[in-house]
Scaffold this active site. Structure first.
Site, PDB file in Angstrom:
ATOM      1  N   ASP B 130       1.045  -0.988   0.021  1.00  0.00           N
ATOM      2  CA  ASP B 130      -0.306  -0.365   0.139  1.00  0.00           C
ATOM      3  C   ASP B 130       0.706   0.883  -0.215  1.00  0.00           C
ATOM      4  OD1 ASP B 130      -2.165  -1.842   0.278  1.00  0.00           O
ATOM      5  OD2 ASP B 130      -2.902  -1.017   2.363  1.00  0.00           O
ATOM      6  N   CYS B 131       1.790   1.258   0.715  1.00  0.00           N
ATOM      7  CA  CYS B 131       2.934   2.606   0.914  1.00  0.00           C
ATOM      8  C   CYS B 131       4.117   2.002   0.293  1.00  0.00           C
ATOM      9  CB  CYS B 131       3.528   2.607   2.304  1.00  0.00           C
ATOM     10  SG  CYS B 131       4.023   0.618   3.373  1.00  0.00           S
ATOM     11  N   TYR B 132       4.114   1.553  -0.954  1.00  0.00           N
ATOM     12  CA  TYR B 132       4.977   1.124  -1.456  1.00  0.00           C
ATOM     13  C   TYR B 132       5.031   0.523  -3.244  1.00  0.00           C
ATOM     14  CZ  TYR B 132       8.486   2.160   1.656  1.00  0.00           C
ATOM     15  OH  TYR B 132       9.794   3.016   2.788  1.00  0.00           O
TER      16      TYR B 132
END
Lengths: 135, 386
Positions: B130-132
């Site tokens: 989700d963040c990368y």
């Protein structure tokens, strides 16, 4: 007077023939033995530097061939990339002809006259600075 | 009363350009004429150096984040696998890392190419989070594009090293070079009387925080190196007679030069990195002066048979004999050859000498000394005898 290097290979039965004697005596060829691997009853090899007139060299080599000795001119030489050398000495560990030595300042010295192109320095150099040059 | 000097006094002399600095080879010559007491009076700093293949070396790099970012879980630099277990865009390039399909180009070559300012191909894969969210990137990097790159070598500058020979009838390809069969050559590695840890065998001045010359730039001793071993036998001159202590060192790779950092490939062994290290040693007192005047004939090392399992010892020789070009092993005359560069080590010792003389290299007192009693564990197989 011409000077040339040759790799001679001879069958087991030629091992007992005085090859160099005939080259000197019959063809007036000056011989410098650079490398010799002669074992009784086995195939032998010699690296020779032959010096003489063109005509005598031709005749001498033809005589060798008549005696079942293969005679190939050694048209290779080792090239050293001196500018990148770090003078670690790894190549001197395998150079038995004394062509690669450390000088008094512990820098590598390459005397190509002594090189018999055995090629052991090629893989021994960790920086891959030796190449075989086919002339 | 014998003279004692402090780091502060020596650094004051360095700052005012009055420090007397010699290389370890020069002070060894001086030691033939002068006593340790006279040398402490005359000399303030002695420079030591080595330039040899040090396999346990490597570099940390931070690539910077792409947009959208990627959590790199598999990374290749010019095709060489580098460590993927350090957050999203950090890596460690181990000097000996390589793609088995291309064994002649490895981590050390990646490090050298970076130092020389070349562009390298970076390829990285991630699962996407989700963040990368990014799953793949292919791009080019250089020392200009990365954020940080610093050399961090876990085991360098071995205090002495053994001589390698081969008693078998086949050639052995090793990190000590090509060892010809039937004792037809012997190779040795340290710079002898110029070698850093042989000049301070009790680590009185070399410890955590010592400022050093590393790969052409300033570096630091960051820890005792891996396999740091103080329990090896010593000779009557106080130096261990085989490989013993080591240094972990660190420095800014962006400032380094390939004149003092060179990638190497050993036939049928693999990749390594030649590392140039110089260490200035303060002449604090007579004991240090005595240590620093050690000469090649007083430094002994052990001859090991690399051809035989367990590398059995075949005898002991000194560095004067090794440098003469011939030693005796098992009663046989054996040709010797170095595998580390003494001429480069001398260059480093002289360069460091100039830097100290000119006031641009002050000494740092270690913030913590090395341990005194260490020995090594081997590695036991599961289910093996204890």
């Amino acid at each position: 007077m011409k000077k040339k290097r040759y790799l001679l290979k001879f069958p087991p039965q030629s091992g007992d023939k005085a090859l160099s004697y005939h080259l000197v005596k019959d063809y007036d060829i000056r011989i410098n033995i650079l490398k010799a691997e002669v074992r009784p009853g086995k195939t032998g090899s010699l690296v020779l530097e032959l010096a003489g007139t063109s005509d005598n060299l031709k005749k001498g080599i033809s005589w060798l061939k008549d005696n079942q000795v293969s005679c190939e001119p050694l048209d290779k030489q080792i090239q050293w990339n001196q500018s990148r050398c770090i003078h670690c000495g790894n190549c001197t560990a395998v150079c038995f002809s004394g062509a690669l030595t450390m000088d008094q300042n512990w820098e590598l010295n390459f005397n190509s006259d002594k090189c018999i192109v055995c090629e052991l320095c090629v893989p021994a150099c960790p920086l891959n600075l030796f190449e075989i040059d086919f002339r | 009363m014998s003279i004692k000097k402090t780091y502060e006094e020596i650094n004051e002399k360095i700052r005012s350009g009055k420090a007397v600095v010699l290389t370890a080879e020069e002070v060894s010559v001086m030691g033939r004429e002068l006593s340790p007491a006279e040398i402490v009076k005359k000399v303030d700093v002695v420079t030591t150096a080595t330039f040899g293949a040090m396999c346990s070396s490597g570099a940390f790099i931070n690539f910077g984040h792409a947009d959208p970012p990627i959590r790199m879980e598999k990374i290749r630099l010019n095709g060489v696998p580098v460590y993927e277990g350090l957050a999203a865009v950090d890596t460690y390039v181990g000097a000996t890392a390589c793609d088995p399909e291309k064994p002649e180009y490895g981590g050390a070559h990646v490090i050298q190419d970076l130092v020389e300012g070349k562009e390298l191909e970076l390829e990285a894969w991630g699962k996407g989070t989700d963040c990368y969210p990014r799953k793949y990137i292919k791009t080019r990097i250089s020392k200009e594009t990365v954020n940080e790159m610093f050399l961090f070598n876990p085991r360098n500058a071995y205090q002495n090293y053994n001589v390698a020979v081969n008693t078998t009838d086949t050639i052995k390809y090793t990190y000590m070079g090509s060892l010809l069969p039937n004792l037809r050559n012997a190779t040795y590695s340290t710079s002898g009387e110029l070698s850093p840890l042989l000049n301070d065998p009790e680590f009185r001045t070399i410890g955590m925080g010592t400022r050093i010359f590393l790969g052409g730039a300033e570096g630091y001793v960051s820890w005792p190196g891996t396999q740091f071993n103080t329990s090896k036998p010593k000779n009557e001159h106080g130096v261990p007679v085989s490989n013993s202590a080591t240094l972990a060192v660190i420095g800014d790779l962006k400032q380094m030069s390939s004149d003092y950092l060179q990638a190497a490939y050993y036939e049928k062994y693999g990749v390594s990195l030649f590392v140039g290290i110089g260490i200035p040693i303060p002449v604090l007192d007579e004991d240090m002066a005595r240590r620093l005047t050690i000469r090649n004939e007083q430094i002994e090392t052990t001859v090991l048979d690399y051809g035989t399992v367990g590398t059995p010892a075949l005898g002991r020789v000194n560095y004067e004999q090794l440098r003469s070009g011939q030693i005796k092993v098992n009663g046989k005359k054996v040709r010797t050859a170095p595998v580390s560069s003494l001429s480069k080590a001398r260059k480093i010792a002289n360069l460091l000498k100039e830097q100290v003389q000119q006031g641009s290299f002050e000494l740092v007192k270690p913030v913590m000394m090395f341990p005194k009693n260490t020995s090594l564990n081997g590695l036991k197989e599961e289910g093996g005898e204890s």
